[in-house]
Structure formats: C-alpha cells, structure tokens
Design an enzyme around this catalytic site. Sequence first.
Site, short mmCIF file in Angstrom:
data_model
loop_
_atom_site.label_atom_id
_atom_site.label_comp_id
_atom_site.label_asym_id
_atom_site.label_seq_id
_atom_site.Cartn_x
_atom_site.Cartn_y
_atom_site.Cartn_z
N THR A 11 0.83 -1.21 0.00
CA THR A 11 0.00 0.00 0.00
C THR A 11 0.86 1.26 0.00
O THR A 11 0.63 2.19 -0.78
CB THR A 11 -0.88 0.02 1.28
N VAL A 12 1.88 1.29 0.87
CA VAL A 12 2.70 2.51 1.00
C VAL A 12 3.62 2.66 -0.23
O VAL A 12 3.70 3.74 -0.83
CB VAL A 12 3.53 2.48 2.30
N LYS B 121 6.80 2.30 18.22
CA LYS B 121 6.88 3.73 17.89
C LYS B 121 7.30 4.54 19.12
O LYS B 121 8.12 5.45 19.04
CB LYS B 121 5.53 4.21 17.35
N GLY C 165 -2.16 4.57 6.69
CA GLY C 165 -2.75 4.60 5.35
C GLY C 165 -1.68 4.92 4.31
O GLY C 165 -0.66 5.55 4.63
N1 HSE Z 1 -0.99 -0.40 11.71
C1 HSE Z 1 -0.51 0.92 11.92
C2 HSE Z 1 -1.63 1.75 12.50
C3 HSE Z 1 -0.05 1.49 10.60
O1 HSE Z 1 -2.77 1.28 12.55
O2 HSE Z 1 -1.40 2.86 12.93
C4 HSE Z 1 0.94 2.59 10.73
O3 HSE Z 1 2.08 2.23 11.43
#
Ligand code: HSE
Length: 438
Positions: A14-15, A207, A304
């Site tokens: 996707t990215v 993160k 997304g």
């Molecule tokens: N799966 C992650 C989310 C995508 O829902 O934020 C981005 O890291």
Amino acid sequence: MTEALHVGIAGLGTVGASVVRIIADRKEMLERECGRPITITAVSARDRNRDRGIALSGMRWFDDASALAVSDEIDVFVELIGGEDGVALDSVTKALKAGHHVVTANKALLARHGFDLAKIAEDRGVLLNYEAAVAGGIPVIKPMRESLSANTISRIYGILNGTCNYILTRMEDEGISFEECLADAQRLGFAEADPTFDIGGHDTAHKLSILTSIAFGTRIAPDDVYLEGIANITQADISAARELGYRIKLLGVAQRTESGIEQRVHPTMVPFSSVIAQVAGVLNAVAVETDILGELLFSGPGAGGNATASAVIGDIADIAKSRPGFQHGPVFGTPAKDLKPYKRARMKSHEGGYFIRLTVYDRTGVFAAIARRMADNNISLESIVQHSTSADDQNDNKTVILVTHETTESAVRKAVEGITSDGHLVDKPQVIRIERAG
Ligand code: HSE
C-alpha cells in the site's frame, strides 16, 4: 541541471505503491523544491506480475531487495518491506554499508536494531531517515530531532496506532463491536499484516520506544515497555468513561521519573475536554512536554498509504536537498555513540489516577468492603458510584465504578487483589489508568 537523485524502492504494498504514484504525479513540483529531479531507478517486490495500478516502466526490477540495496544505480534505498529482521534488516544494513542513504517506514526494524543501524549510518556519513515509522504522515521525528535541541523533554504521550484509535472511536460513536471495527480497519488498509500487533499495543510500543530514544537521549528499549492492548475494552467501560467526563484512548507514554524512564502503552482515560480526546478515527497525535515550550501537540493522519507515503517522500526530498560532503545530523538526535543505556522505572511505582470497574454480587456489605480495601492501601477516592446497566438488571448483579485520586500502581494492584479475594466479584475487575492531558 543538477544530477537526479536515484532512488530504489523495496516493497510495493500500500505505501510503496503510493510513493511511486505520488512521485510520478508531483514530479515537477518535487524537482522545483529540491533543485534536482527525484527518479525512481529500480524497484523490488515479491510478485512481479501483480497489478498495483502504478506504472513501473523504466524502472529496473530486482527480485532480491538486498541486491537492490547495494546497486550502484541508486543513491537512496527506500525500505518498505516491513518486519524487524529478515530481508528488511539485511537490505538496510547492506545499503548503509554500501554508502547509500536509507529511508524506511519500518518501526519494528528501528525499535529492534535502530541503535546498530544508526552507528553504521553515522560511521558511513549517510542519512537514515524514518519519519514515516512513527505516526504515519505527521512530521514528528524531524521536529523532535532537530527543532527542540534547546528543550528538556519531560513527557511524551500519544495516540500512535490508527487501527486502535479507529476501533475505539467507532465503538464509542456507533456502539458496534470490536470485531466489526477491526474488520473494517483491515479492509481500509490501516492494520498491520498481523492485526494483533495493533490491538495488543506492540506497534504503539515500537513507535514509542523510538520517540523515547530521541526525547531522552537513551538507547532504544522496546522490551522495556509496559504493555496492555485494547482487546478487553468493552462498551461498559466506554459509557462509564463518558459519564465520568473521560474518553478511552490507547496511549503510549514515556516520562522521566525519579527512578528512571517509564515507557507504557495501555488503554487510558483522558479528560473529555483535552485536545487529545478529540483525536478521532485513524488520526494519530503526539504530545511533547518541554521545559521551554510547555506542551506541543502534533496531530494528523497516522496510517494509510498516502499519509505514510507523504512522510517517506519528505525524507527522500531532504536527501535530495542535502549536499555531498555536508555532515548529517545524528539519526536519533544524539550521536549513537553517546546514547545512554535506558534505565527503566518500575511500573509498580507509577503514580496517577485510576478508574476501577467492578461487577459485584448485589448483597449487603459489598460497598463497605471495597471502601475498606481502598483505605487499607491509602487510596483516596474521588468517587465511588453504583452503576446500573441492563446486563446487571437481568443477572441481579451490580456495577461499582471507582475513580481514585493520584496513587501508586502498587497500591491499586494490592487493593484490587484484596477485593478479588473477598469473594464479592462476579467478573474480572477492570482497571484503566487516567492520564493528565492538556
Ligand atoms: N498499523 C498501523 C496503524 C499502521 O494502525 O497505525 C501505521 O504504522
């Protein structure tokens, strides 16, 4: 004209597909801004024949991402494969060692190996950019790494997973089930390949551990994150939160304490009136508290294809604008050799308010017993209410909701264990931490 920046992209999901499409669509604009063209020279993905709706003509195809990583046809290797080890680790390591700049959106890779990769990048004098790895399209890495040098950061907290925020928002707005919301998040392309990474809080923890390293100048410590996911949040919690003036969010929080640094990911009650409580759906937000600036809040699309691609392309453009021979800034804001070992604060010492929801048998003395356990553990209560729900009425059980003043995790755990051993509970107790939020 200045020589084009030659980019190799590994991973066309996707990215990756969004990156290729946006670079093609905004070719002239990017060239104007960067002072040189950005050219995708080569790509690599698992399946050459899959229709991705993008034009790959003129780009050399590599079946092997690691071969692309060391190709002398590229200046920048963009890793969009995912996964903390395997091909992603191998190809990024090889690209850096080959003297190529690297752009990645891979939070798991950075959480696990970021320290070692930063050392290689800094030794080789190349950039390792990863804006897209945290909070998707929101620029938060660059501001934290570069703009806040004069500040001492005391706390970061944020909504770092779009899938969880989307699920919690829809559960609250529409009263629909967790499972239904998750299926929609997967269909819309936010969720990880294995959605337990989202729901269980692992993605948020990855993160958060990256942000912690930048904020506190410490080595990344993804295994030292206290972790609770959102799978056991029910409609009963969501409606009780609302009645009490709170909203439930999955937060990642990193904070300096006297005994070390707390890193925690858990469902959290935030005041309904706070800015972060208004961050809905797939949006993410990161709040940074500093001594000079007070609180900053960054918010925007956190997941997304296009949102993440925006951050990836921003990172590529930064490289296009950098000039050969110019010394690049450190990957995590502090040179990797100077990052301090992480010192973990014990979760039991965490201090804060707590929401406790208990389903109890409707009999004499239950309220008094609960209050006694709280008092025995020096927990001061802000409120204790008996709460009726339709499920209670059918079973002749009652729900008791307690909100505590600031106390410690260890006191709450002891009190809840005591209440459980008193034998008044019909169901497992629910404990949700309350976070101060601006
Ligand atoms: N799966 C992650 C989310 C995508 O829902 O934020 C981005 O890291």
